[in-house]
Scaffold this motif. Structure first.
Motif, PDB file in Angstrom:
ATOM      1  N   GLN A  63       0.825  -1.207   0.000  1.00  0.00           N
ATOM      2  CA  GLN A  63       0.000   0.000   0.000  1.00  0.00           C
ATOM      3  C   GLN A  63       0.861   1.261   0.000  1.00  0.00           C
ATOM      4  N   VAL A  64       2.026   1.184   0.640  1.00  0.00           N
ATOM      5  CA  VAL A  64       2.986   2.295   0.614  1.00  0.00           C
ATOM      6  C   VAL A  64       3.715   2.323  -0.729  1.00  0.00           C
ATOM      7  N   GLU A  65       4.172   1.164  -1.160  1.00  0.00           N
ATOM      8  CA  GLU A  65       4.929   1.090  -2.413  1.00  0.00           C
ATOM      9  C   GLU A  65       4.110   1.601  -3.597  1.00  0.00           C
ATOM     10  N   GLU A  66       2.815   1.321  -3.587  1.00  0.00           N
ATOM     11  CA  GLU A  66       1.964   1.739  -4.698  1.00  0.00           C
ATOM     12  C   GLU A  66       2.000   3.247  -4.905  1.00  0.00           C
ATOM     13  N   LEU A  67       2.117   3.997  -3.836  1.00  0.00           N
ATOM     14  CA  LEU A  67       2.124   5.453  -3.942  1.00  0.00           C
ATOM     15  C   LEU A  67       3.380   5.945  -4.667  1.00  0.00           C
ATOM     16  N   PHE A  68       4.511   5.297  -4.408  1.00  0.00           N
ATOM     17  CA  PHE A  68       5.734   5.672  -5.131  1.00  0.00           C
ATOM     18  C   PHE A  68       5.612   5.311  -6.614  1.00  0.00           C
ATOM     19  N   ARG A  69       5.059   4.147  -6.889  1.00  0.00           N
ATOM     20  CA  ARG A  69       4.938   3.716  -8.283  1.00  0.00           C
ATOM     21  C   ARG A  69       3.981   4.623  -9.052  1.00  0.00           C
ATOM     22  N   LEU A  70       2.903   5.083  -8.376  1.00  0.00           N
ATOM     23  CA  LEU A  70       1.987   6.021  -9.034  1.00  0.00           C
ATOM     24  C   LEU A  70       2.716   7.289  -9.462  1.00  0.00           C
ATOM     25  N   ALA A  71       3.716   7.659  -8.662  1.00  0.00           N
ATOM     26  CA  ALA A  71       4.481   8.878  -8.957  1.00  0.00           C
ATOM     27  C   ALA A  71       5.645   8.616  -9.899  1.00  0.00           C
ATOM     28  N   GLY A  72       5.723   7.366 -10.405  1.00  0.00           N
ATOM     29  CA  GLY A  72       6.777   7.043 -11.354  1.00  0.00           C
ATOM     30  C   GLY A  72       8.128   6.799 -10.726  1.00  0.00           C
ATOM     31  N   LYS A  73       8.138   6.429  -9.453  1.00  0.00           N
ATOM     32  CA  LYS A  73       9.402   6.219  -8.743  1.00  0.00           C
ATOM     33  C   LYS A  73       9.525   4.772  -8.273  1.00  0.00           C
ATOM     34  N   ASN A  74      10.769   4.342  -8.090  1.00  0.00           N
ATOM     35  CA  ASN A  74      11.041   3.014  -7.560  1.00  0.00           C
ATOM     36  C   ASN A  74      10.994   3.079  -6.034  1.00  0.00           C
ATOM     37  N   PRO A  75      10.051   2.383  -5.402  1.00  0.00           N
ATOM     38  CA  PRO A  75       9.918   2.474  -3.942  1.00  0.00           C
ATOM     39  C   PRO A  75      11.205   2.158  -3.193  1.00  0.00           C
ATOM     40  N   GLU A  76      11.985   1.203  -3.711  1.00  0.00           N
ATOM     41  CA  GLU A  76      13.194   0.789  -3.010  1.00  0.00           C
ATOM     42  C   GLU A  76      14.221   1.908  -2.898  1.00  0.00           C
ATOM     43  N   ASP A  77      14.127   2.891  -3.757  1.00  0.00           N
ATOM     44  CA  ASP A  77      15.062   4.023  -3.698  1.00  0.00           C
ATOM     45  C   ASP A  77      14.717   4.998  -2.581  1.00  0.00           C
ATOM     46  N   TYR A  78      13.504   4.887  -2.037  1.00  0.00           N
ATOM     47  CA  TYR A  78      13.035   5.887  -1.077  1.00  0.00           C
ATOM     48  C   TYR A  78      12.561   5.299   0.253  1.00  0.00           C
ATOM     49  N   PHE A  79      12.212   4.018   0.247  1.00  0.00           N
ATOM     50  CA  PHE A  79      11.622   3.428   1.451  1.00  0.00           C
ATOM     51  C   PHE A  79      12.002   1.948   1.514  1.00  0.00           C
ATOM     52  N   GLN A  80      12.722   1.569   2.582  1.00  0.00           N
ATOM     53  CA  GLN A  80      13.168   0.189   2.725  1.00  0.00           C
ATOM     54  C   GLN A  80      12.559  -0.427   3.989  1.00  0.00           C
ATOM     55  N   TYR A  81      12.274  -1.701   3.890  1.00  0.00           N
ATOM     56  CA  TYR A  81      11.706  -2.418   5.032  1.00  0.00           C
ATOM     57  C   TYR A  81      12.139  -3.872   4.961  1.00  0.00           C
ATOM     58  N   GLN A  82      11.897  -4.599   6.034  1.00  0.00           N
ATOM     59  CA  GLN A  82      12.247  -6.016   6.086  1.00  0.00           C
ATOM     60  C   GLN A  82      11.097  -6.815   6.667  1.00  0.00           C
ATOM     61  N   LYS A  83      11.006  -8.070   6.233  1.00  0.00           N
ATOM     62  CA  LYS A  83       9.990  -8.957   6.773  1.00  0.00           C
ATOM     63  C   LYS A  83      10.484  -9.553   8.078  1.00  0.00           C
ATOM     64  N   LEU A  84       9.585  -9.660   9.062  1.00  0.00           N
ATOM     65  CA  LEU A  84       9.954 -10.183  10.372  1.00  0.00           C
ATOM     66  C   LEU A  84       9.947 -11.705  10.363  1.00  0.00           C
ATOM     67  N   ASP A  85      11.010 -12.294  10.905  1.00  0.00           N
ATOM     68  CA  ASP A  85      11.039 -13.744  11.083  1.00  0.00           C
ATOM     69  C   ASP A  85      10.094 -14.162  12.202  1.00  0.00           C
ATOM     70  N   VAL A  86       9.946 -13.290  13.195  1.00  0.00           N
ATOM     71  CA  VAL A  86       9.033 -13.527  14.314  1.00  0.00           C
ATOM     72  C   VAL A  86       8.103 -12.325  14.423  1.00  0.00           C
ATOM     73  N   ALA A  87       6.818 -12.561  14.270  1.00  0.00           N
ATOM     74  CA  ALA A  87       5.856 -11.455  14.312  1.00  0.00           C
ATOM     75  C   ALA A  87       5.698 -10.915  15.726  1.00  0.00           C
ATOM     76  N   CYS A  88       5.692 -11.808  16.718  1.00  0.00           N
ATOM     77  CA  CYS A  88       5.464 -11.362  18.093  1.00  0.00           C
ATOM     78  C   CYS A  88       5.949 -12.430  19.070  1.00  0.00           C
ATOM     79  N   HIS A  89       6.365 -11.994  20.262  1.00  0.00           N
ATOM     80  CA  HIS A  89       6.663 -12.899  21.364  1.00  0.00           C
ATOM     81  C   HIS A  89       5.522 -12.791  22.371  1.00  0.00           C
ATOM     82  N   TYR A  90       4.957 -13.932  22.748  1.00  0.00           N
ATOM     83  CA  TYR A  90       3.843 -13.965  23.697  1.00  0.00           C
ATOM     84  C   TYR A  90       4.305 -14.571  25.020  1.00  0.00           C
TER      85      TYR A  90
END
Length: 487
Positions: A63-90
């Protein structure tokens, strides 16, 4: 000549709306009462510690990346993130601990090993969650519920045939009790009601759609923290020509012949072809739309829960803690009864601790951690908050000490507090409710304000208090649904 649009409020939906409108060719101006963008998605800095002030869970990054693409930009050049191996500790007080692994097979095995819940039950629950998403998301998340074409398209008609399987007639807790054998597993999956400020014992089982986002799709973390979602999109919008005016509180939406024509700020009036309200819907009608017809039924709906957050700089590292941590109450039902029926705080609250310094080391000094320590609390209805906060702080510290076998009080180097009154004043959220109207009945989705005004032409709405709801992905979707209506 370019069409002009005014956006009231620079919450994440307001920023997203400004980007989408700018891409459409609009000349966009944003007025923000605060001195900074982002609304709840802001940050706090205290003596070497940095905290993401508001939303802490990141799902559906597209949903964030789509906004960069709409503007003709590569999201990876402006916003980086990583997937979590563990979502939560209970954590539970009897010593049980569960790592909610991002890999659903590893998670199912973990739950069976630690809680005694058969692997098959967990896998089936996540499959059911995916089924809900497949059939409900296109209807409730990606389209307006207030336009006829949403309800008469072929996909919607297919969903009607599955209503009995979509959880509309059961509660989240009722469904989870049928799916699972162990009380702790039920509690773990009931927790997802809090993602939109609801009560799992009242909210419809359709909200069991949420685990699909966290497990089947994944939970993520922006490399620079959650606030980077705000900053990256804010910078993107400015690069598209969007103009921001901070410290400018809109006092009235100007309406002439049932058409929104501009806004009033102090003695000045600003005019535009399209007006976008990103302010909380209830407070907007009470203030900047007070002269207009009031949607009384919507305004009178019960509000979602709020939050009490302690931003603590902790002078020690706890290796057993991760980015997201939950210390569960011993009596979950009693906790929600206190929040929603008694309008007070339970003496043994579930404690959520978000620690971004686990992934972003410079968010805390070396050897330290930044704890965003939160409990769910009722919205503001005139309670004695000073007393409630004082007692809740003692309960939270006692809970942490029991679960982690520590003495946390001497380790607190800095502290700042956010509570329902300050949430209301800082973000214009009615009663300090985090997600607008409550979702504690099966019709809740239909009791959110539309993304447009049916009485005032050229007036539109986005943000967590209108359709499709609160949380970062839904706020971004509200902006998308809304701007698709605007020519």
């Amino acid at each position: 000549m370019k069409h002009k649009a005014i956006v009231i409020g620079s919450g994440i939906a307001g920023i997203a709306a400004s980007i989408r409108l700018a891409v459409k060719g609009f000349e966009v101006t944003v007025f923000e009462a605060n001195t900074y963008p982002g609304g709840k998605l802001a940050e706090i800095k205290l003596q070497g510690y940095r905290f993401d002030a508001g939303p802490s869970l990141f799902t559906l990054p597209e949903q964030v990346e789509e906004l960069f693409r709409l503007a003709g930009k590569n999201p990876e050049d402006y916003f980086q993130y990583q997937k979590l191996d563990v979502a939560c500790h209970y954590f539970w007080e009897d010593g049980k601990r569960v790592h909610a692994y991002g890999d659903i097979h590893a998670f199912a095995e973990e739950v069976e090993t630690k809680l005694g819940e058969p692997v098959a039950n967990v896998r089936k629950a996540l499959k059911n969650s995916a089924y809900l998403y497949e059939h409900l998301a296109p209807l409730f998340m990606h389209r307006s519920l207030h336009q006829w074409n949403t309800w008469v398209n072929p996909r919607a008609l297919r969903s009607y045939l599955r209503m009995g399987k979509l959880g509309i007639f059961d509660t989240m807790n009722g469904s989870n009790e049928e799916q699972f054998q162990q009380e702790k597993t039920v509690q773990l999956f009931n927790r997802y009601a809090t993602y939109n400020g609801s009560n799992p014992y009242e909210t419809p089982a359709t909200l069991n759609i949420i685990p699909h986002l966290e497990f089947n799709i994944g939970a993520f973390f922006p490399n620079k923290g959650m606030h980077d979602i705000t900053l990256s999109l804010y910078d993107l919008s400015k690069s598209l020509g969007v103009r921001y005016h901070f410290g400018k509180k809109v006092e009235e939406i100007l309406v002439e012949n049932n058409r929104a024509i501009g806004v009033k700020i102090g003695e000045e009036s600003y005019f535009a072809d399209t007006i976008i309200n990103n302010m909380d819907m209830v407070n907007a009608y009470k203030t900047i739309l007070s002269r207009q017809k009031q949607p009384k039924k919507l305004l009178d709906q019960p509000k979602s829960s709020s939050a009490l957050i302690f931003y603590w700089g902790i002078k020690q590292e706890f290796p057993e803690l991760d980015l997201h941590n939950i210390l569960f109450s011993e009596d979950y039902k009693a906790e929600f009864e206190h929040i929603f029926q008694r309008r007070t705080i339970y003496h043994d609250p579930t404690v959520y601790i978000n620690i971004t310094s686990v992934y972003k080391k410079d968010d805390a000094p070396a050897g330290c951690m930044n704890w965003f320590t939160m409990i769910n609390v009722p919205n503001n209805q005139g309670q004695d908050w000073d007393h409630l906060i004082s007692e809740a702080r003692k309960s939270i510290i006692a809970k942490i000490n029991r679960v982690l076998k520590t003495d946390i009080e001497p380790l607190i180097a800095v502290e700042e507090i956010l509570e329902p009154r300050s949430i209301e004043s800082k973000t214009s959220s009615a009663q300090g409710a985090l997600y607008g109207n409550s979702s504690n009945n099966r019709y809740a989705a239909f009791l959110r304000h539309a993304n447009f005004s049916s009485d005032i032409k050229n007036l539109y709405f986005c943000g967590g208090s209108v359709h499709p709801g609160g949380g970062i992905p839904l706020c971004l979707l509200s902006a998308k649904i809304m701007t698709e209506m605007i020519d």
